[in-house]
Design an enzyme around this catalytic site. Structure first.
Site, mmCIF file in Angstrom:
data_model
loop_
_atom_site.group_PDB
_atom_site.id
_atom_site.type_symbol
_atom_site.label_atom_id
_atom_site.label_comp_id
_atom_site.label_asym_id
_atom_site.label_seq_id
_atom_site.Cartn_x
_atom_site.Cartn_y
_atom_site.Cartn_z
ATOM 1 C CE LYS A 78 11.766 6.207 -3.672
ATOM 2 N NZ LYS A 78 10.987 5.704 -4.825
ATOM 3 C CG ASP A 144 -4.333 7.229 -8.511
ATOM 4 O OD1 ASP A 144 -4.174 6.181 -9.164
ATOM 5 O OD2 ASP A 144 -3.485 7.673 -7.718
HETATM 6 O O1 F6P Z 1 -0.845 7.726 -8.140
HETATM 7 C C1 F6P Z 1 -0.609 6.840 -9.174
HETATM 8 C C2 F6P Z 1 -0.199 5.482 -8.653
HETATM 9 O O2 F6P Z 1 -0.029 4.619 -9.755
HETATM 10 C C3 F6P Z 1 -1.177 4.878 -7.633
HETATM 11 O O3 F6P Z 1 -2.325 4.361 -8.254
HETATM 12 C C4 F6P Z 1 -0.294 3.861 -6.959
HETATM 13 O O4 F6P Z 1 -0.709 3.581 -5.647
HETATM 14 C C5 F6P Z 1 1.038 4.554 -6.936
HETATM 15 O O5 F6P Z 1 1.015 5.541 -7.953
HETATM 16 C C6 F6P Z 1 2.203 3.640 -7.154
HETATM 17 O O6 F6P Z 1 3.360 4.365 -7.071
HETATM 18 P P1 F6P Z 1 4.802 3.772 -7.386
HETATM 19 O O7 F6P Z 1 5.054 3.973 -8.854
HETATM 20 O O8 F6P Z 1 5.717 4.589 -6.553
HETATM 21 O O9 F6P Z 1 4.791 2.327 -7.048
#
Ligand code: F6P
Length: 365
Positions: A78, A144
């Site tokens: 963020k 990912d």
């Molecule tokens: O991009 C990495 C990741 O872990 C994704 O696989 C998943 O959708 C996202 O980040 C989750 O993000 P956050 O930590 O904001 O929940």
């Protein structure tokens, strides 16, 4: 070739991934050996807004961090200085562009280049800064494995190992209770984690975003297990998988095109639908952020160290505004603008897809 004493800033942005600390270690050591200085910025680009917490990284400060998960510098998804939510005088949240302050602080501190370790979002921010005269060298990061410009990213192997280990453990409970267990894994809009962990963990069905799934076909495959004397089933579903003719299931986000969509919930959806169709006791398990945690595997450590060392090598060669990409057998520099916004999905003719099909795994089609 770059000459003289270089001052490198380094930050980590976006979601954490196992191996971030190994990159920081390699950048620090490789720069120190050249007689250069490295400064760690806290919490991504926020570290150049609040400069009090900048830390001079020396070899003694990074001792022992290669095996650690997370990032000693902290991270945020963020912290985009071009679209920063700021509370105004009357308490309302406004989105402001504070990027000029970042560049001013970078110059005031006499920094020469930023090594920005991050995913696609961080790459896009780094690109904008490079256009504002702040030189950057990016190191790609994501569990990912969905960045097209690099063959692989560190963190992916660890995430797949964690997911495979979890699936292995679920086999015994699924078998003991004669249940169907649906395991939801991360990966956003790409099915790399689901496919690799699902095939390695002997799942009966693997649902990935690249193949919209037919829940009747999945349920039939689970039903067929009974004919073979197997009274349980394991389904691995990527968080971004989509039912045929339906929409992507998510938990919110994506407002005004600013916040990222928060994926999640497709595991529950699949479990409920299988239970209705097969009558089997079915549960969903969401692995979530477990996949981003823990010590990086040996593969990821080495890969991350190679990315970090290559970033410093490229700086020494005078390269700027590039991303380090793994193109076996080595590392190459690609212009950042060629790397951003290009997703790498699972090719439907890939060998792992063929292997899944040839070992009887249902891919939902
Ligand atoms: O991009 C990495 C990741 O872990 C994704 O696989 C998943 O959708 C996202 O980040 C989750 O993000 P956050 O930590 O904001 O929940």
């Amino acid at each position: 070739m770059t000459r003289g004493r270089i001052k490198i800033a380094v930050n980590t942005g976006g979601g954490d991934a196992p191996g971030l600390n190994a990159v920081i270690y390699a950048v620090t050591l490789a720069a120190d050996l050249r007689g250069w200085d490295v400064y760690g910025l806290r919490m991504g680009y926020l570290g150049l807004l609040d400069t009090d917490e900048i830390v001079h990284l020396t070899p003694d400060k990074v001792q022992g961090i290669v095996a650690l998960g997370g990032t000693i510098l902290g991270t945020t998804n963020k912290g985009n200085p071009f679209e920063m939510p700021v509370r105004n005088a009357v308490g309302d949240v406004e989105v402001r562009d504070v990027s000029d302050r970042v560049v001013e602080n970078f110059k005031r501190l006499g920094l020469d280049v930023l090594v920005a370790i991050g995913g696609d979002g961080s790459l896009a921010i780094a690109h904008k800064f490079s256009q504002k005269g702040m030189p950057v060298v990016c190191v790609p990061k994501t569990i990912d494995n969905d960045l097209a410009a690099t063959v692989i990213t560190f963190g992916f192997d660890t995430a797949v190992s964690t997911a495979t280990d979890a699936i292995d453990k679920l086999h015994s409970t699924a078998s003991a209770h004669e249940r169907v267990l649906v395991v939801e894994v991360m990966g956003r809009y790409a099915g790399w984690i689901a496919l690799n962990a699902g095939v390695s963990g002997s799942a009966d069905a693997i649902l990935i975003p690249e193949i919209p799934f037919d829940i009747d076909a999945v349920s039939r495959r689970i039903g067929d297990n009974e004919l073979r004397g197997k009274h349980y089933g394991i389904v691995v579903v990527a968080e971004g998988a989509v039912p045929k003719g339906g929409g992507r299931i998510h938990k919110g986000g994506g407002e005004e095109g600013r916040q990222e969509v928060v994926l999640g919930g497709v595991g529950e959806y699949v479990a409920k639908a299988i239970a209705e169709r097969t009558g089997k006791d079915t549960r969903a398990i969401v692995l979530g952020h477990l996949q981003r945690g823990g010590s990086p595997t040996t593969f990821d450590r080495l890969l991350a160290l190679r990315f970090g060392a290559a970033a410093v090598r490229m700086i020494a060669e005078g390269k700027r505004n590039v991303m380090v990409a793994h193109r076996p057998p080595g590392m190459v520099a690609v212009p950042i603008e060629d790397a951003i916004g290009k997703m790498k999905c699972v090719p439907l003719d890939s060998d792992s897809i063929l292997t899944a099909r040839e070992t009887g795994v249902c891919l939902g089609d």
